[in-house]
Scaffold this motif. Structure first.
Motif, PDB file in Angstrom:
ATOM      1  N   SER A 259       0.534   2.818  -3.908  1.00 62.28           N
ATOM      2  CA  SER A 259      -0.636   3.682  -4.066  1.00 62.28           C
ATOM      3  C   SER A 259      -0.400   4.849  -5.026  1.00 62.28           C
ATOM      4  CB  SER A 259      -1.085   4.212  -2.696  1.00 62.28           C
ATOM      5  OG  SER A 259      -1.602   3.174  -1.895  1.00 62.28           O
TER       6      SER A 259
ATOM      7  N   GLN B 234      -5.030   7.540   0.134  1.00 58.19           N
ATOM      8  CA  GLN B 234      -4.784   6.169   0.575  1.00 58.19           C
ATOM      9  C   GLN B 234      -3.383   6.016   1.150  1.00 58.19           C
ATOM     10  OE1 GLN B 234      -6.639   3.066  -1.686  1.00 58.19           O
ATOM     11  NE2 GLN B 234      -4.803   1.794  -1.618  1.00 58.19           N
TER      12      GLN B 234
ATOM     13  N   HIS C  87       0.832  -1.205   0.000  1.00 60.92           N
ATOM     14  CA  HIS C  87       0.000   0.000   0.000  1.00 60.92           C
ATOM     15  C   HIS C  87       0.867   1.254   0.000  1.00 60.92           C
ATOM     16  CE1 HIS C  87      -3.975  -1.841   0.568  1.00 60.92           C
ATOM     17  NE2 HIS C  87      -3.351  -2.750   1.275  1.00 60.92           N
TER      18      HIS C  87
END
Length: 403
Positions: free
Chosen positions: A55, A342, A51
């Motif tokens: 992202s 995010q 992540h």
């Protein structure tokens, strides 16, 4: 909305496989690979690393590339990653296992950002709330079902078999992604990657709705990550419950997310978005505050109820804020804006976990719970004292976003 149905099917496959890996990685590392506690921590961090690292670049891709192709790629990458994880377990390679779950995680991250960019292209402003709820149901359902299932079978099933089952989820995602139509790709100016990232970040920081949404999410995820660290000693030292109540509490959280997601889709056009945008962080503050009231002699079912509430309100908030983001962000910037938010969210989780453990070590378990409650309260306050409380309808936001 056939596009949303295909996207929901892909989401079921993706989130099933992702949740399976999320629960199984530490268990398989300990039981099948005999990994040390330090190694287990690194393997768990590998999943979050996807992540953090993926992202931003994937958000840029979502703004520039054919979304159908990205959805297919995301499922393919996850499938390869989970298959390699199963092989790594068979060969007893901790290093290969870590690399494989990281690769699979990149596929999950790519799918999430791609899906957020597809939804506003496939649904009108009036249908947006229901469409976002539809693609969030799989995440909520899997967060409830998968932990219970893995907990029941982990002692009787070889670790490699669990990741082969995860491959089936990715295969479903690949099949459903292949059924998606092609989407228009708007030409964009050639800019340096850093400039594109900064442009997305500036848009968020200067926006009257996206900034409080981001701050709310940052404080909430800090609090939740800290809570997961603080809860284990709290259960043992303060509440007097059985250690197994930790896992059941997480399942109660997942059940609350299912119920909140289901209800959100039906209330999308009946309740002002402002109510849900305040209700989510508000219920989190209330539920975490309830943990401070638990002690010896308290019923463990109160803890389960509080975690149900922690899953219920925020799941409704997640869907509402996704709709706000999609309506207020120019289509050509949606991937970058989603990626910036995010990255901030997932970047704060390790800090929350570290802070929770450090705070408990210095000041005790009760002080750790107070830190958690304080962060949840901040997530509510940044929403309550912002323009989020004035969002009356998605239709009004759509009209504003077109100006």
């Amino acid at each position: 909305m056939p596009v949303i149905r295909h996207l929901t099917g892909a989401a079921y496959g993706t989130h099933f496989a992702d949740q399976l890996a999320l629960v199984a990685v530490p268990l398989v590392a300990a039981l099948a690979l005999n990994a040390t506690p330090a190694s287990i921590g690194l393997l768990v961090a590998c999943q979050s690393m996807a992540h953090l690292l993926g992202s931003i670049p994937f958000g840029i891709l979502a703004d520039q590339r054919q979304l159908r192709h990205l959805a297919i790629t995301s499922a393919t990458v996850s499938l390869i990653g989970f298959a390699c994880a199963a092989l790594s377990i068979g060969f007893g390679s901790v290093l290969g296992f870590g690399a494989s779950v990281t690769l699979a995680g990149f596929g999950v991250v790519l799918f999430g950002l791609t899906a957020l960019s597809i939804v506003p292209r496939a649904a009108s402003a009036e249908e947006l709330g229901r469409a976002n709820a539809s693609i969030e149901v799989p995440r909520a359902a899997c967060s409830f079902i998968v932990p219970l299932t893995v907990g029941l079978v982990i002692s009787d099933v070889p670790g490699w078999a669990i990741f082969l089952v995860a491959c089936l989820g990715s295969t479903l995602a690949l099949r459903m992604s292949w059924s998606l139509p092609s989407f228009e790709v708007k030409p964009t100016q050639q800019e340096a990657v850093v400039s594109k990232i900064l442009l997305g970040a500036k848009f968020v920081l200067r926006h009257r709705l996206l900034l409080p949404i981001s701050l709310c999410a940052i404080f909430w995820n800090f609090a939740f990550a800290a809570l997961l660290v603080v809860l284990v000693p709290a259960i043992q030292d303060l509440f007097g419950f059985e250690p197994g109540s930790f896992g059941i509490s997480l399942s109660a959280f997942g059940l609350g997310a299912i119920c909140g997601t289901w209800l959100s889709g039906r209330l999308a056009n009946l309740v002002a978005p402002a109510f849900i945008l305040l209700f989510g962080p508000g219920t989190s503050a209330m539920a975490s505050g309830g943990l401070l009231l638990l002690g010896p002699g308290s019923s463990v079912f109160v803890q389960y109820a509080l975690f149900f509430l922690l899953g219920f309100g925020p799941s409704m908030w997640l869907i509402a804020q996704n709709s706000v983001r999609q309506l207020m962000t120019p289509t050509e910037m949606l991937g970058r804006v989603n990626a910036v938010i995010q990255t901030a969210i997932y970047g704060i989780r390790p800090l929350g976990a570290i802070a929770g453990g450090y705070w408990v070590t210095l000041f005790g378990v009760e002080a750790g719970l107070q830190l958690v409650v304080g962060a949840f309260v901040l997530s509510f306050l940044v929403s309550a004292f912002s323009d989020l409380r004035r969002v009356s309808s998605y239709g009004a936001l759509a009209a504003e976003g077109q100006k």
